[in-house]
Write a protein that holds these residues in place. Structure first.
Motif, PDB file in Angstrom:
ATOM      1  N   LYS A 168       0.832  -1.206   0.000  1.00  0.00           N
ATOM      2  CA  LYS A 168       0.000   0.000   0.000  1.00  0.00           C
ATOM      3  C   LYS A 168       0.865   1.253   0.000  1.00  0.00           C
ATOM      4  O   LYS A 168       0.625   2.189  -0.771  1.00  0.00           O
ATOM      5  CB  LYS A 168      -0.926  -0.017   1.214  1.00  0.00           C
ATOM      6  CG  LYS A 168      -1.772   1.245   1.409  1.00  0.00           C
ATOM      7  CD  LYS A 168      -2.710   1.069   2.598  1.00  0.00           C
ATOM      8  CE  LYS A 168      -3.515   2.322   2.875  1.00  0.00           C
ATOM      9  NZ  LYS A 168      -2.678   3.410   3.444  1.00  0.00           N
ATOM     10  N   ARG A 169       1.891   1.267   0.856  1.00  0.00           N
ATOM     11  CA  ARG A 169       2.778   2.426   0.889  1.00  0.00           C
ATOM     12  C   ARG A 169       3.497   2.611  -0.444  1.00  0.00           C
ATOM     13  O   ARG A 169       3.725   3.747  -0.886  1.00  0.00           O
ATOM     14  CB  ARG A 169       3.807   2.283   2.025  1.00  0.00           C
ATOM     15  CG  ARG A 169       3.233   2.430   3.411  1.00  0.00           C
ATOM     16  CD  ARG A 169       2.656   3.819   3.649  1.00  0.00           C
ATOM     17  NE  ARG A 169       3.687   4.848   3.596  1.00  0.00           N
ATOM     18  CZ  ARG A 169       3.539   6.035   2.993  1.00  0.00           C
ATOM     19  NH1 ARG A 169       2.406   6.327   2.358  1.00  0.00           N
ATOM     20  NH2 ARG A 169       4.525   6.922   3.008  1.00  0.00           N
ATOM     21  N   THR A 171       2.290   1.975  -3.405  1.00  0.00           N
ATOM     22  CA  THR A 171       1.368   2.623  -4.349  1.00  0.00           C
ATOM     23  C   THR A 171       1.147   4.094  -3.998  1.00  0.00           C
ATOM     24  O   THR A 171       0.767   4.882  -4.867  1.00  0.00           O
ATOM     25  CB  THR A 171       0.011   1.897  -4.373  1.00  0.00           C
ATOM     26  OG1 THR A 171      -0.617   1.983  -3.080  1.00  0.00           O
ATOM     27  CG2 THR A 171       0.183   0.431  -4.746  1.00  0.00           C
ATOM     28  N   GLU A 172       1.381   4.451  -2.739  1.00  0.00           N
ATOM     29  CA  GLU A 172       1.166   5.843  -2.311  1.00  0.00           C
ATOM     30  C   GLU A 172       2.361   6.747  -2.594  1.00  0.00           C
ATOM     31  O   GLU A 172       2.194   7.944  -2.844  1.00  0.00           O
ATOM     32  CB  GLU A 172       0.837   5.867  -0.818  1.00  0.00           C
ATOM     33  CG  GLU A 172      -0.509   5.251  -0.482  1.00  0.00           C
ATOM     34  CD  GLU A 172      -0.719   5.049   1.011  1.00  0.00           C
ATOM     35  OE1 GLU A 172      -1.868   4.795   1.419  1.00  0.00           O
ATOM     36  OE2 GLU A 172       0.273   5.125   1.774  1.00  0.00           O
ATOM     37  N   ILE A 384      -1.295   3.689 -10.392  1.00  0.00           N
ATOM     38  CA  ILE A 384      -0.806   4.667  -9.413  1.00  0.00           C
ATOM     39  C   ILE A 384      -0.996   6.073  -9.951  1.00  0.00           C
ATOM     40  O   ILE A 384      -0.494   6.417 -11.021  1.00  0.00           O
ATOM     41  CB  ILE A 384       0.686   4.403  -9.109  1.00  0.00           C
ATOM     42  CG1 ILE A 384       0.839   3.004  -8.484  1.00  0.00           C
ATOM     43  CG2 ILE A 384       1.260   5.483  -8.207  1.00  0.00           C
ATOM     44  CD1 ILE A 384       2.283   2.563  -8.367  1.00  0.00           C
TER      45      ILE A 384
END
Length: 386
Positions: A168-169, A171-172, A384
């Motif tokens: 998740k991080r 993709t952020e 993304i």
């Protein structure tokens, strides 16, 4: 939340080993494999040239052998009363020679001894030292590790949550202009900080608590491309091949993502890979063979026209090691049992274009496969925003 295996479990594991030795009329088992040491003692350490070993007799007290630099940790973390230490490697007397000599002094009536594996050189050395007592290889601990108990499953499920978090991080924070190494450092650090905040205690194992591979662009066509200084660009594929461990137990979550945009061809190949991956997951049920699951996934990819781009098997076991038995491959005919933990990660790798791989960590249960990594896999959620 459980952060490591309770000490009483190690006592139960030693008891199981001793029962096996008694049934097989074996005098004792010498444990030398690093991960088998983790499994039987709870002593997590950074393996190097200094050997750590455990001798489990069929009856009597086990002996744990450690370099003196590990002595304090061994006394604190393990259940053993008899812990013997040596100063250094290679030593005036080689540590292995000293260990076997010490065992023979303590247990002078050994009739048959087993070792858990290791190199040919180690086997021959130990056999010569124990002579005339016979020496054989016993895979018992490797077999014990094939199925996980409730404590191990709890740790693996927690590891799955942090594996999802690190993806998740990724993709952020991923963005054009950022290097692979910069991104990996950021997401690994963020995940470790969250683990410390949530768990309080983090067991450090070889490979670290969280991390992975993060190839982008053409480098995604290499399944194990190490992180580099390459900078990401819009429209490229990015594989977030990440994982985390809790209490020494490892899970992995991998997602194929697209930086800002995705082409029709990228989406087409992704769909084939993702379908094959899900087919393998659904087949991870008791009674099915590893070889058959591999065939299901890879044959689907072949029939879709991408067989020439296959570079590896469908998956492997998970646990204390990143890769461990059983192997989801045509040559492994292991029949799945509840408690086995597997990865499902067939991949398609088109040199000069892109690679495509998702991976999830799955626990075999009496019923449906339990997927412990849950990061989304729909195409829209894998693009993304930049």
């Amino acid at each position: 939340m459980l952060t490591r295996i309770p000490k009483e479990v190690y006592a139960e594991r030693i008891a199981r080993i001793q029962e096996h030795l008694h049934q097989k009329a074996i005098s004792g088992l010498l444990v030398t494999n690093t991960y088998n040491i983790f499994y039987t003692t709870g002593l997590f350490h950074f393996p190097n040239e200094r050997p750590v070993a455990l001798f489990v007799p069929a009856a009597g007290e086990s002996i744990l052998f450690v370099p003196v630099m590990e002595l304090q940790e061994a006394k604190h973390q393990t259940i053993f009363q008899d812990i013997r230490d040596y100063f250094e490697y290679p030593g005036v007397v080689h540590p292995i020679d000293w260990m076997v000599g010490s065992i023979k002094q303590t247990y002078p009536k050994l009739s048959q001894v087993s070792i858990d594996g290791g190199s040919r050189e180690l086997f021959y050395r130990v056999r010569e030292l124990f002579a005339p007592t016979s020496l054989s290889v016993d895979p018992l601990i490797h077999e014990m590790r094939l199925t996980k108990d409730a404590h191990e499953v709890e740790l693996l499920r927690a590891a799955g949550q942090y594996s999802d978090y690190i993806v998740k991080r990724g993709t952020e924070v991923a963005a054009p202009g950022m290097s692979e190494l910069e991104m990996l450092q950021t997401i690994s650090g963020d995940t470790l900080n969250k683990m410390i905040e949530d768990l309080g205690e983090v067991v450090y194992v070889p490979g670290g608590p969280a991390g992975g591979l993060v190839p982008s662009g053409l480098r995604t066509a290499m399944p194990h491309a190490l992180p580099s200084a390459k900078r990401m660009e819009k429209g490229e594929t990015l594989i977030l091949s990440c994982g985390a461990n809790v209490g020494g137990y490892r899970a992995e979550c991998e997602r194929t993502c697209f930086i800002g945009d995705v082409s029709a061809e990228q989406a087409k190949v992704l769909e084939v890979m993702a379908t094959a991956q899900q087919m393998a997951i659904e087949a991870m049920r008791p009674g099915n063979k590893c070889s058959d699951i591999d065939a299901i996934a890879l044959d689907y990819i072949r029939k879709a026209g991408y067989g020439q781009y296959l570079l590896h098997r469908t998956g492997h076991g998970k646990g204390l090691e990143e890769h461990e038995a059983p192997w989801i491959e045509v040559g492994d005919h292991t029949v799945l049992r509840p408690g086995m933990v597997l990865s499902s990660e067939p991949g398609i790798y088109i040199e000069g274009f892109s690679g495509f791989r998702h991976s999830d960590t799955i626990i075999v249960t009496d019923d449906e496969p339990l997927v412990v990594t849950q990061f989304p896999k729909s195409l829209a959620q894998l693009i993304i925003n930049v």
